[in-house]
Design a protein around this motif. Structure first.
Motif, short mmCIF file in Angstrom:
data_model
loop_
_atom_site.label_atom_id
_atom_site.label_comp_id
_atom_site.label_asym_id
_atom_site.label_seq_id
_atom_site.Cartn_x
_atom_site.Cartn_y
_atom_site.Cartn_z
N UNK A 191 -78.95 -28.02 68.76
CA UNK A 191 -79.24 -27.37 70.04
C UNK A 191 -79.01 -28.34 71.20
N UNK B 207 -74.87 -27.93 71.60
CA UNK B 207 -75.02 -26.79 72.51
C UNK B 207 -75.50 -27.21 73.90
N UNK B 208 -75.83 -28.50 74.04
CA UNK B 208 -76.24 -29.08 75.33
C UNK B 208 -77.42 -28.32 75.96
N UNK C 116 -77.51 -25.71 82.90
CA UNK C 116 -76.43 -24.74 83.04
C UNK C 116 -75.94 -24.19 81.70
N UNK C 117 -76.44 -24.74 80.58
CA UNK C 117 -76.07 -24.21 79.28
C UNK C 117 -77.11 -23.19 78.81
N UNK C 118 -76.64 -22.15 78.11
CA UNK C 118 -77.51 -21.01 77.78
C UNK C 118 -78.45 -21.24 76.61
N UNK C 119 -78.07 -22.10 75.65
CA UNK C 119 -78.85 -22.24 74.43
C UNK C 119 -80.26 -22.76 74.74
N UNK C 120 -81.29 -22.08 74.28
CA UNK C 120 -82.66 -22.54 74.57
C UNK C 120 -83.11 -23.65 73.62
#
Lengths: 464, 284
Positions: free
Chosen positions: A263, A267-268, A273-277
């Motif tokens: 994550x 997934x940053x 600004x990245x969507x992955x929580x």
């Protein structure tokens, strides 16, 4: 005349209490002056024991001699004649148990900082480029080779083959190449831009990378042969996380280290600004004592946890993580709960973790691994209050390829059976190496196996 | 990059949208019950969606999406001709069909988009299939003609009675079982609560029930364990051991709790999309 100072030039680093709140690289790298000074500590042994400690045989005294002369380009050429990914190795190799562990300067004082010098040379080259233009791209020899997995084993194998003119295609299941270098090792230890640049260099030599391709599902190994690949190298790593099998492990807030690291790194999730929580909470426990545990702990701290515990059942002496990572973690205020073994993860009515129950341990007689066996202290159980638990006790080889490739022999631990020297498996034309064979190990061992696999493939195709 | 070949709403209420995506590598092997993971762009999350259909010759894969979360809502704003960054699969194990002679497939809401290809796949293999497709109301019914063409008997139910038979799909299932219908298996796809209710019902009748799970996932290849669930007392990964499991062995309470883990983050993201960007990314 060699510089006979006893200690290494220290590595410039971000301040621990600043860096534990950001994801920027911790170690800042030597300046040219520091590198030259450090290089002069090398005695240039005629029979260098450091090289025997290196799985990819970097010609260490030779490259260090070039650094001492200020010929960084020359040093780069020597390193890359045997190592495709020097900027990565210089950062993540456990040098203290490899090259530096063998260095004669280490007998009375500190070894030469070989890793830091390798990193310096690679970084210098990334900024300055080649003095005499980019290296020539070899002419194709017409042989097609498929590499499955773009981690350190696969990339090394692909790089070595491409430099010899083989047409190499690397298949990666994720959307970005790099394997554990991008999903596992955090940005603050190995910046992803560095990995991307090393991969771009391989592409310069003609390596093709196909992302979003799950070999074993979308295509089988046999189908790769049908498509005209003459040999296949499997470097699919050890992606399967192990759990503790103790009560409470499926509570909310219990994660594998792979999940948290993926994550954060791939997934940053740490960037808004990245969507992955990603959500850990204020108190986080990490179970395990390897490099992955250190990475997970330091990531948790950077994500805003106030208290981060590393729970390990043996003592500091047996802690398997690279020493530098342990020192970094301690400086960043990670709390080590040594000689503690988890027995249960406890949760509230909402199903969320509230704590981890551990039992204290003491060290008994040495076990089969030579390390002193930890023994429970009866009645010493207590609960550490936490909001999240990250399990970092190791990973196993991914079974996908083995279960979809007939004729490929497996080890008892689920690895692919492969020859150490050539990577050859029980199937003709199929080679394997890295964690997919050995189970979880190090980047550099996987690179060594990728190198062996490339040599094995060359020999196989020449004799075919 | 993967091209959106076509896009169409599957009902009047626009609650389910069908996308056909150009993805030859996925199309080649896709089988009913398997899923893909897509990512919209560099900033996107990885989202698993079950494969609705695959056309090997055209190299396309069809997915049916309910735009309810941040990513699915953004996807729903895209059009034919647009590209998404990633589309990887087929993942998971195909639905088990060996040895089955007569099956009742039961779907709930958008779950029918997943139940349909399984029902069709079974029917194509010569299995006799009855299908119960449950919806909230008439305006959200999807795929009626396609389902009717693919199964022996199709029963549509709506919760509010505005179409087909009134009541939950479980009521219809019980009625069929009470009437003496015999099935080798019930195959069930839908919201978690509905699948749990179906399993409770079929347990009384002793009919084996397979459910298709759709938990939170990250990589989809067995690497992270985010999708783990307890089945028969053992920890399983939905992505590689499933997504189909024996519904009578699933620990439903923990499944429901796990599915809501990121509810707050999701709500915050939705708020952000609606108020700040109007659904379109401003950065990048």
């Amino acid at each position: 005349m060699a510089n006979m100072r006893m200690d290494k030039n220290p590595m410039p680093e971000q301040d621990p209490l600043v860096r534990n709140k950001n994801f920027d690289e911790v170690a800042l790298g030597y300046t040219a002056e520091m590198a030259i000074d450090e290089a002069k500590r090398c005695l240039g042994c005629k029979r260098p024991s450091c090289v025997s400690g290196c799985p990819v045989n970097v010609h260490i005294p030779e490259f260090i001699a070039k650094v001492a002369e200020g010929d960084f380009d020359g040093a780069y050429k020597i390193i890359t004649s045997t190592n495709s990914l020097p900027a990565i190795c210089g950062r993540v190799c456990p040098q203290e148990t490899q090259c530096e562990g063998q260095c004669v300067r280490g007998i009375k004082g500190e070894s030469v900082a070989i890793g830091r010098l390798e990193r310096f040379v690679a970084d210098y080259h990334m900024t300055e480029g080649h003095k005499d233009g980019p290296p020539p791209v070899p002419e194709s020899n017409g042989h097609k080779v498929a590499v499955v997995g773009s981690g350190p084993a696969g990339l090394t194998c692909a790089g070595d083959l491409a430099r010899k003119g083989y047409e190499v295609t690397v298949f990666e299941a994720f959307h970005k190449p790099g394997g554990v270098l991008v999903y596992g090792i955090p940005e603050f230890r190995l910046p992803k831009a560095i990995v991307a640049k090393e991969i771009a260099k391989l592409e310069h030599f003609g390596v093709k990378i196909v992302t979003d391709a799950v070999i074993g599902r979308a295509e089988s190994i046999d189908e790769l042969f049908e498509e005209g690949y003459e040999a296949v190298f499997i470097g699919t790593g050890a992606g399967l996380p192990q759990f503790l099998h103790i009560p409470g492990e499926n509570l909310l807030g219990v994660f594998s280290a792979n999940e948290i690291l993926t994550r954060s790194n791939l997934m940053k999730a740490y960037l808004p600004e990245y969507d992955t929580p990603i959500r850990l909470g204020k108190r986080v426990a990490i179970v395990g004592g390897g490099n992955v545990a250190m990475d997970a702990a330091r990531t948790a701290k950077r994500l805003g946890a106030d208290e981060v515990y590393v729970i390990y059942r043996r003592s500091m002496e047996e802690l398997p993580a690279r020493k530098e990572e342990v020192h970094h973690a301690e400086a960043e205020e990670i709390i080590f709960k040594l000689l503690n073994n988890p027995v249960e993860i406890v949760g509230g009515e909402d199903g969320h973790v509230t704590g981890i129950k551990v039992v204290k341990m003491e060290l008994g007689e040495p076990d089969a691994s030579g390390r002193r066996r930890p023994v429970e202290v009866p009645g010493s159980e207590y609960v550490i209050d936490v909001d999240a638990v990250i399990i970092a006790i190791g990973t196993s080889p991914n079974p996908l390829i083995l279960s979809t490739t007939p004729g490929l022999d497996a080890t008892k631990k689920g690895g692919i059976v492969a020859d150490d020297a050539t990577g050859a498996t029980s199937r003709a034309g199929v080679f394997a190496g890295g964690d997919a064979v050995t189970g979880a190990a190090t980047v550099i061992k996987a690179m060594g196996a990728g190198k062996a696999g490339a040599a094995g493939i060359v020999a196989y195709l020449q004799n075919k | 990059m993967f091209k959106i070949v076509s896009k169409r709403p599957l009902n009047e209420a626009n609650t389910v949208v069908e996308f056909v995506i150009e993805a030859p590598l996925v199309a080649r092997k896709a089988a009913p019950g398997q899923f893909i993971i897509f990512r919209l762009d560099e900033y996107g999350e990885r989202v698993p969606i079950t494969i609705a259909a695959a056309d090997r010759e055209a190299g396309t894969v069809t997915i049916m999406v309910q735009p309810v979360g941040q990513t699915t809502k953004m996807l729903a704003l895209m059009s034919a001709g647009d590209f998404i960054a990633d589309f990887v699969g087929p993942l998971g194990r195909p639905t088990h069909m060996e040895g089955l002679k007569r099956v009742c497939v039961i779907g709930g809401g958008v779950g029918n988009a997943i139940a349909f290809p399984v029902a069709k796949g079974m029917h194509d293999r010569g299995i006799e299939v009855d299908m119960i497709a449950g919806f909230r109301s008439r305006d959200v019914v999807i795929l009626e003609e396609e389902m009717r063409a693919a199964v022996s008997n199709l029963y549509i139910t709506t919760d509010d009675g505005s179409y087909g038979e009134a009541g939950f799909n479980t009521v219809k299932l019980k009625a069929l079982l009470d009437a003496g219908e015999k099935y080798d298996e019930v195959m069930c796809v839908g919201p978690t609560r509905m699948m749990q209710r179906v399993c409770e019902a079929t347990k009384e009748y002793g009919v084996k029930t397979i459910v298709s799970m759709n938990p939170i996932m990250l990589d989809g290849t067995g690497m992270c364990g985010a999708c783990r669930l307890t089945v028969g007392g053992e920890t399983k990964f939905a992505c590689v051991d499933g997504p189909d499991f024996d519904g009578h062995l699933v620990d439903w309470d923990s499944v429901i709790k796990r599915s809501k883990f990121y509810a707050d983050e999701q709500a915050a993201a939705m708020d952000h999309i609606c108020r700040i960007t109007g659904g379109v990314r401003q950065h990048g």
